[in-house]
Scaffold this active site. Sequence first.
Site, PDB file in Angstrom:
ATOM      1  CB  ALA A  17     -47.351 -42.013  16.134  1.00  0.00           C
ATOM      2  CB  CYS A  18     -51.728 -42.826  13.074  1.00  0.00           C
ATOM      3  SG  CYS A  18     -53.270 -43.496  12.425  1.00  0.00           S
ATOM      4  N   GLY A  19     -50.787 -46.034  12.219  1.00  0.00           N
ATOM      5  CA  GLY A  19     -50.714 -46.982  11.115  1.00  0.00           C
ATOM      6  C   GLY A  19     -51.657 -46.632   9.979  1.00  0.00           C
TER       7      GLY A  19
END
Length: 141
Positions: free
Chosen positions: A11-13
């Site tokens: 979920a983290c870029g």
Amino acid sequence: MTDITIYHNPACGTSRNTLAFIRNSGIEPTIILYLETPPSREKLKALISAMGISVRSLLRKNVEPFEQLGLAEERFNDEQLIEAMLNYPILINRPIVVSPLGTRLCRPSETVLDILPDAQQGAFIKEDGEKVIDQHGNRIV
């Protein structure tokens, strides 16, 4: 085959970009979804030691448990901070990458380039559109 592990949050870029850098070097790493499978206390301590950072440096500050638990206060020792990270893995900053060339908290994601044993195999553009690697696999400065 090069053995690389990433403690990853899809979920983290930053975590996604770091994983993409690893893959752009031709390596498929071991992916540990640390929110689902947090490291043990011993492993977390070993990662912190290998990175050469303080326990507090690994804490994510912009997540709800940080404020709720009052972790900004200096009264918490390293063991208490580690305990909080084990109880609330979202408090562990990411991504952490372990390679034969070292262990790093890869923020920004380009930090991973310092510990990848193999060169980038082609152009790389981060999710935000920033060009980082040219078509020849060279870092754009």
